[in-house]
Write a protein that holds these residues in place. Structure first.
Motif, PDB file in Angstrom:
ATOM      1  N   LEU A  25       0.786  -1.219   0.000  1.00 32.67           N
ATOM      2  CA  LEU A  25       0.000   0.000   0.000  1.00 32.67           C
ATOM      3  C   LEU A  25       0.829   1.285   0.000  1.00 32.67           C
ATOM      4  CD1 LEU A  25      -2.771   1.356   0.177  1.00 32.67           C
ATOM      5  CD2 LEU A  25      -2.674   1.052   2.667  1.00 32.67           C
ATOM      6  N   LEU A  26       1.824   1.389   0.852  1.00 28.08           N
ATOM      7  CA  LEU A  26       2.488   2.670   1.078  1.00 28.08           C
ATOM      8  C   LEU A  26       3.133   3.246  -0.170  1.00 28.08           C
ATOM      9  CD1 LEU A  26       4.144   2.363   4.606  1.00 28.08           C
ATOM     10  CD2 LEU A  26       1.796   2.946   3.959  1.00 28.08           C
ATOM     11  N   ASP A  55       1.545  10.400   1.387  1.00 30.25           N
ATOM     12  CA  ASP A  55       1.574  10.533   2.838  1.00 30.25           C
ATOM     13  C   ASP A  55       1.203   9.186   3.453  1.00 30.25           C
ATOM     14  OD1 ASP A  55       1.403  11.170   5.484  1.00 30.25           O
ATOM     15  OD2 ASP A  55      -0.266  12.579   5.293  1.00 30.25           O
ATOM     16  N   PRO A  56       2.148   8.495   4.056  1.00 32.86           N
ATOM     17  CA  PRO A  56       1.862   7.163   4.595  1.00 32.86           C
ATOM     18  C   PRO A  56       1.163   7.179   5.948  1.00 32.86           C
ATOM     19  CG  PRO A  56       4.143   7.712   5.004  1.00 32.86           C
ATOM     20  CD  PRO A  56       3.571   8.868   4.199  1.00 32.86           C
ATOM     21  N   VAL A  78      -0.819   4.030   8.021  1.00 34.92           N
ATOM     22  CA  VAL A  78      -0.212   3.424   9.202  1.00 34.92           C
ATOM     23  C   VAL A  78      -1.177   3.491  10.380  1.00 34.92           C
ATOM     24  CG1 VAL A  78       1.651   3.639  10.901  1.00 34.92           C
ATOM     25  CG2 VAL A  78       2.153   3.849   8.449  1.00 34.92           C
ATOM     26  N   ARG A  79      -1.826   4.643  10.568  1.00 38.84           N
ATOM     27  CA  ARG A  79      -2.784   4.778  11.672  1.00 38.84           C
ATOM     28  C   ARG A  79      -3.961   3.826  11.495  1.00 38.84           C
ATOM     29  NH1 ARG A  79      -1.539  10.491  11.207  1.00 38.84           N
ATOM     30  NH2 ARG A  79      -3.330  10.753   9.807  1.00 38.84           N
ATOM     31  N   GLU A 102      11.567   6.927   8.343  1.00 37.90           N
ATOM     32  CA  GLU A 102      10.382   7.781   8.291  1.00 37.90           C
ATOM     33  C   GLU A 102       9.148   7.081   8.863  1.00 37.90           C
ATOM     34  OE1 GLU A 102      11.588  10.129   4.153  1.00 37.90           O
ATOM     35  OE2 GLU A 102      10.209   8.420   4.117  1.00 37.90           O
ATOM     36  N   ILE A 103       9.036   5.788   8.626  1.00 34.81           N
ATOM     37  CA  ILE A 103       7.822   5.065   9.024  1.00 34.81           C
ATOM     38  C   ILE A 103       7.868   4.649  10.491  1.00 34.81           C
ATOM     39  CG2 ILE A 103       6.340   3.097   8.494  1.00 34.81           C
ATOM     40  CD1 ILE A 103       6.517   5.260   6.303  1.00 34.81           C
ATOM     41  N   THR A 104       9.042   4.377  11.026  1.00 29.56           N
ATOM     42  CA  THR A 104       9.149   3.936  12.418  1.00 29.56           C
ATOM     43  C   THR A 104       8.505   4.909  13.402  1.00 29.56           C
ATOM     44  OG1 THR A 104      11.128   2.606  11.976  1.00 29.56           O
ATOM     45  CG2 THR A 104      10.766   3.306  14.258  1.00 29.56           C
ATOM     46  N   PRO A 105       8.744   6.225  13.307  1.00 27.92           N
ATOM     47  CA  PRO A 105       8.065   7.137  14.242  1.00 27.92           C
ATOM     48  C   PRO A 105       6.541   7.120  14.094  1.00 27.92           C
ATOM     49  CG  PRO A 105       9.921   8.234  13.199  1.00 27.92           C
ATOM     50  CD  PRO A 105       9.718   6.945  12.473  1.00 27.92           C
ATOM     51  N   LEU A 106       6.046   6.904  12.876  1.00 28.22           N
ATOM     52  CA  LEU A 106       4.602   6.829  12.678  1.00 28.22           C
ATOM     53  C   LEU A 106       4.025   5.618  13.402  1.00 28.22           C
ATOM     54  CD1 LEU A 106       4.344   7.655   8.861  1.00 28.22           C
ATOM     55  CD2 LEU A 106       4.070   9.212  10.804  1.00 28.22           C
TER      56      LEU A 106
END
Length: 266
Positions: free
Chosen positions: A120-121, A126-127, A131-132, A193-197
């Protein structure tokens, strides 16, 4: 729109059967299974967001788990059902034709032991919303697996495979690439970038793995069709998948995490 994805189903199948396609699914399954062992023997309830034709779902179905695939491509979903029926696992598969951001209540009304967000990403600038959404559908203590194309690998691939250092230099600051199979522009992300999300969405124990750490940097693709060479390559990839620093330049990154906290033991 689902049209390009349905039209390219045959090409997608060819890619899946290629050595690099096989490695993508083999490594994703290997990494995921290590985390699923923490959840016990199951059967587990799995939601596969944008799960296409069931490439990730089939190994889970074979292990006895129950999988729901949500995807907006009717052709891909039909192919997933056909694959599961041929495999004798069709009774444990549910398919839902829907956009990931407009999921019906039949999907959002439940929480799952495992949620996959593997395909998907790359289609999103804007990922964060994806993610949410994915994290919100995992039960407390369940597992979330997120995969995406790794921006760090783009420049290295152009320099090594294409012998084009000028293009590699340009790619250092480029966030997009052209996807050949579905003839569409893809967005490149990074694990950093994705880890903090994931953390902001309540994820803990985040693990960064690499999918195809070396395959895409080996120029001679013909060698990969040789069974002995492929077997050795697969063994190397499996050994490298969670051994840093190799995942940082892998073609694809996979992030696995626990969502929330497991129920307290009585």
């Amino acid at each position: 729109m689902p049209g390009p994805f349905d039209a390219a189903l045959d090409s997608w199948r060819v890619w899946q059967e290629s050595p690099w396609g096989q490695l993508r699914y083999r490594l994703a399954e290997f990494n995921l299974q290590r985390r699923l062992e923490e959840l016990g023997p199951g059967p587990l309830r799995v939601l596969d967001l944008a799960g296409a034709d069931g490439g990730d779902a089939l190994p889970l179905l074979r292990r006895g788990h129950h999988v729901t695939i949500a995807d907006f491509s009717p052709g891909m979903l039909a192919a997933a059902r056909e694959r599961a029926e041929r495999d004798g696992t069709g009774e444990r598969l549910v398919t839902v034709e829907a956009d990931v951001f407009e999921l019906p209540g039949a999907v959002t009304g439940s929480r799952y032991d495992v949620v996959l967000c593997h395909n998907l990403l790359q289609y999103l600038d804007d990922p964060a919303p994806a993610v949410r959404t994915a994290a919100s559908l995992v039960r407390d203590g369940g597992v979330l697996s997120v995969m995406a194309l790794n921006r760090h690998a783009a420049a290295l691939g152009l320099a090594v495979r294409s012998l084009d250092p000028a293009a590699a230099l340009d790619a250092l600051d480029r966030r997009t690439t052209h996807g050949e199979t579905f003839a569409t522009e893809l967005t490149l992300h990074t694990a950093e970038e994705i880890t903090p999300l994931l953390a902001e969405s309540g994820c803990t124990g985040i693990e960064h793995c690499g999918i195809r750490n070396v395959n895409d940097h080996i120029v001679d693709d013909s060698r990969k069709h040789d069974p002995d060479f492929f077997s050795a390559l697969e063994a190397l990839e499996l050994a490298m998948t969670d051994r840093h620093p190799y995942p940082h330049t892998a073609k694809i990154f996979q992030l696995l995490a626990r969502v929330g906290e497991p129920p307290a033991t009585p």
